[in-house]
Write a protein that holds these residues in place. Structure first.
Motif, PDB file in Angstrom:
ATOM      1  N   VAL A 107      61.386  -2.834  -9.054  1.00 32.73           N
ATOM      2  CA  VAL A 107      61.602  -3.117 -10.471  1.00 32.73           C
ATOM      3  C   VAL A 107      60.266  -3.525 -11.084  1.00 32.73           C
ATOM      4  N   PRO A 108      60.108  -3.371 -12.422  1.00 32.63           N
ATOM      5  CA  PRO A 108      58.854  -3.742 -13.062  1.00 32.63           C
ATOM      6  C   PRO A 108      58.536  -5.224 -12.881  1.00 32.63           C
ATOM      7  N   ALA A 109      57.260  -5.549 -13.056  1.00 35.38           N
ATOM      8  CA  ALA A 109      56.808  -6.921 -12.851  1.00 35.38           C
ATOM      9  C   ALA A 109      57.226  -7.795 -14.028  1.00 35.38           C
ATOM     10  N   ALA A 110      58.387  -8.395 -13.936  1.00 38.58           N
ATOM     11  CA  ALA A 110      58.895  -9.331 -14.930  1.00 38.58           C
ATOM     12  C   ALA A 110      60.053 -10.074 -14.292  1.00 38.58           C
ATOM     13  N   ASP A 111      60.348 -11.289 -14.783  1.00 42.45           N
ATOM     14  CA  ASP A 111      61.430 -12.049 -14.166  1.00 42.45           C
ATOM     15  C   ASP A 111      62.775 -11.444 -14.545  1.00 42.45           C
ATOM     16  N   ALA A 112      63.795 -11.798 -13.775  1.00 41.96           N
ATOM     17  CA  ALA A 112      65.110 -11.179 -13.919  1.00 41.96           C
ATOM     18  C   ALA A 112      65.700 -11.387 -15.313  1.00 41.96           C
ATOM     19  N   ASP A 113      65.595 -12.609 -15.833  1.00 42.83           N
ATOM     20  CA  ASP A 113      66.166 -12.883 -17.155  1.00 42.83           C
ATOM     21  C   ASP A 113      65.499 -12.046 -18.235  1.00 42.83           C
ATOM     22  N   THR A 114      64.189 -11.888 -18.110  1.00 46.28           N
ATOM     23  CA  THR A 114      63.463 -11.077 -19.087  1.00 46.28           C
ATOM     24  C   THR A 114      63.923  -9.630 -19.024  1.00 46.28           C
ATOM     25  N   LEU A 115      64.066  -9.102 -17.820  1.00 44.87           N
ATOM     26  CA  LEU A 115      64.497  -7.719 -17.665  1.00 44.87           C
ATOM     27  C   LEU A 115      65.898  -7.502 -18.218  1.00 44.87           C
ATOM     28  N   VAL A 116      66.793  -8.427 -17.932  1.00 42.73           N
ATOM     29  CA  VAL A 116      68.157  -8.310 -18.467  1.00 42.73           C
ATOM     30  C   VAL A 116      68.129  -8.388 -19.990  1.00 42.73           C
ATOM     31  N   ALA A 145      69.292   0.636 -15.897  1.00 41.27           N
ATOM     32  CA  ALA A 145      70.524   0.045 -15.357  1.00 41.27           C
ATOM     33  C   ALA A 145      70.584   0.221 -13.854  1.00 41.27           C
ATOM     34  N   LEU A 146      70.228   1.399 -13.379  1.00 39.52           N
ATOM     35  CA  LEU A 146      70.249   1.672 -11.949  1.00 39.52           C
ATOM     36  C   LEU A 146      69.216   0.823 -11.219  1.00 39.52           C
ATOM     37  N   GLU A 147      68.021   0.694 -11.787  1.00 38.27           N
ATOM     38  CA  GLU A 147      66.972  -0.112 -11.156  1.00 38.27           C
ATOM     39  C   GLU A 147      67.399  -1.575 -11.039  1.00 38.27           C
ATOM     40  N   ALA A 167      68.083  -3.620  -7.544  1.00 43.76           N
ATOM     41  CA  ALA A 167      67.287  -4.817  -7.269  1.00 43.76           C
ATOM     42  C   ALA A 167      68.157  -6.064  -7.160  1.00 43.76           C
ATOM     43  N   GLY A 168      69.471  -5.915  -7.360  1.00 41.12           N
ATOM     44  CA  GLY A 168      70.369  -7.055  -7.265  1.00 41.12           C
ATOM     45  C   GLY A 168      70.307  -7.980  -8.462  1.00 41.12           C
TER      46      GLY A 168
END
Length: 371
Positions: A34-43, A304-306, A310-311
């Motif tokens: 997944v891209p370099a960013a925290d989970a909350d940011t990505l969501v 969405a798939l990524e 990545a969980g």
């Protein structure tokens, strides 16, 4: 200085008919899943992209129901570019757009209800119902307009950047445009002035491969559009517009240069649109294979798939998020439906910023001369 911003390896990207423009190459080194960013940011990015997608789908439906008049151009397929660009700006930064601007208004923080109401031509809309789809404007959000004339926003953005420079502010002006705009005189004149006067402006070319129905390769002697910055000694780059984090990072570099060094920047994002030029364009210039390739490279589905792999976001979580966003868009449509149309008496209220002697305010049914 020109460069191509590389992104993580991804699924094969579609080409428009006859297109020869190279896509950004994959990085040689192994990239994270997944891209370099925290989970909350990505969501958060995913939710914004989903909101734009569902909003635009609802707008397309409303157009067929004759609830939206005039022209209507959608951001379908360009959501990663939209969200990535807006993530690089501060709330105090200014934005100028062309007529494909619904998603930018949403990502700039303007409520979906006000944007939808504007598309419906209602007085509760972001431009009080007088602008419609192509002319969203909100001074508080510093969205200084969508413009229907191709390239009409580019000199205005340069002028706003001059005002910022003159006043000694630290704001940045971002001006986005389609690939076809790079062939008109105002584009070159504006870049030349920005380069001469060191203006804090980031020009962004959203290259979806087609100027209406004509490929970039058939309309531009130099199809790698970011290279045009070299003529004005302007730093420039090209980035994969289907990768929201890659767009954000490239835009941040451009914005930081404009802010800290007061230097203009030219950024090109390669971001194919999923549908035709406007809602009434069936895109018959695309083959069946090309349309299928576009669907396969859908940036929303791929992200969405990524996130799932990545969980970070499960399938059930995505369904809940989709339901939440759909409800928000449904509420926006209901708000627009229930809002009043602007009163005819307000037709001339925003023609000029200040009173003008002798201003004509005659309506079509009024006599030419007084009774």
């Amino acid at each position: 200085m020109t460069e191509t911003v590389r992104s993580a390896p991804r699924a094969a990207r579609p080409r428009t008919r006859g297109a020869k423009t190279p896509r950004p190459e994959a990085a040689a080194a192994a990239a994270p899943e997944v891209p370099a960013a925290d989970a909350d940011t990505l969501v958060g990015y995913y939710r914004q992209m989903l909101l734009i997608r569902r909003f635009e789908e609802r707008a397309a439906r409303a157009y067929t129901e004759a609830k939206i008049g005039g022209y209507c151009h959608l951001n379908l397929g360009e959501e990663a570019t939209v969200v990535g660009l807006m993530a690089a700006l501060r709330p105090s930064d200014y934005l100028f757009t062309n007529y494909r601007e619904h998603g930018y208004a949403l990502a700039k923080g303007i409520g979906a209800d006000r944007v939808m109401a504007e598309l419906y031509g209602r007085s509760t809309g972001v431009s009080k119902g007088w602008g419609g789809s192509m002319h969203l404007f909100d001074a508080e959000a510093r969205l200084l307009g969508g413009y229907g004339i191709v390239g009409g926003q580019v000199p205005l953005a340069a002028g706003a950047a001059l005002a910022v420079s003159y006043k000694g502010g630290d704001e940045v002006v971002m001006c986005h445009m389609g690939d076809g705009t790079t062939a008109i005189g105002a584009f070159h004149e504006s870049l030349n002035i920005a380069g001469l006067w060191d203006l804090p402006v980031v020009f962004v070319v959203i290259n979806n491969g087609l100027g209406m129905g004509t490929t970039v390769e058939n309309s531009s002697a130099e199809p790698e559009l970011y290279r045009r910055g070299a003529a004005y000694r302007m730093e420039s780059a090209r980035v994969d517009g289907t990768d929201v984090v890659a767009v954000r990072d490239a835009a941040r570099r451009a914005v930081e240069r404009a802010r800290s060094e007061s230097k203009p920047y030219l950024l090109e994002t390669t971001s194919p649109r999923l549908k035709g030029h406007s809602v009434v364009d069936p895109a018959r210039y695309r083959s069946k294979e090309e349309k299928e390739a576009l669907k396969a490279a859908d940036p929303l589905a791929r992200m969405a798939l990524e996130l799932e792999e990545a969980g970070i976001l499960s399938h059930d979580d995505r369904d809940k998020l989709d339901a939440e966003v759909t409800a928000e868009v449904d509420a926006a449509a209901a708000f627009a439906d229930e809002s009043p149309a602007p009163d005819v008496s307000t037709l001339f209220d925003y023609t000029y910023a200040t009173p003008v002697p002798g201003e004509l305010r005659r309506l079509p049914a009024d006599p030419v001369f007084g009774s």
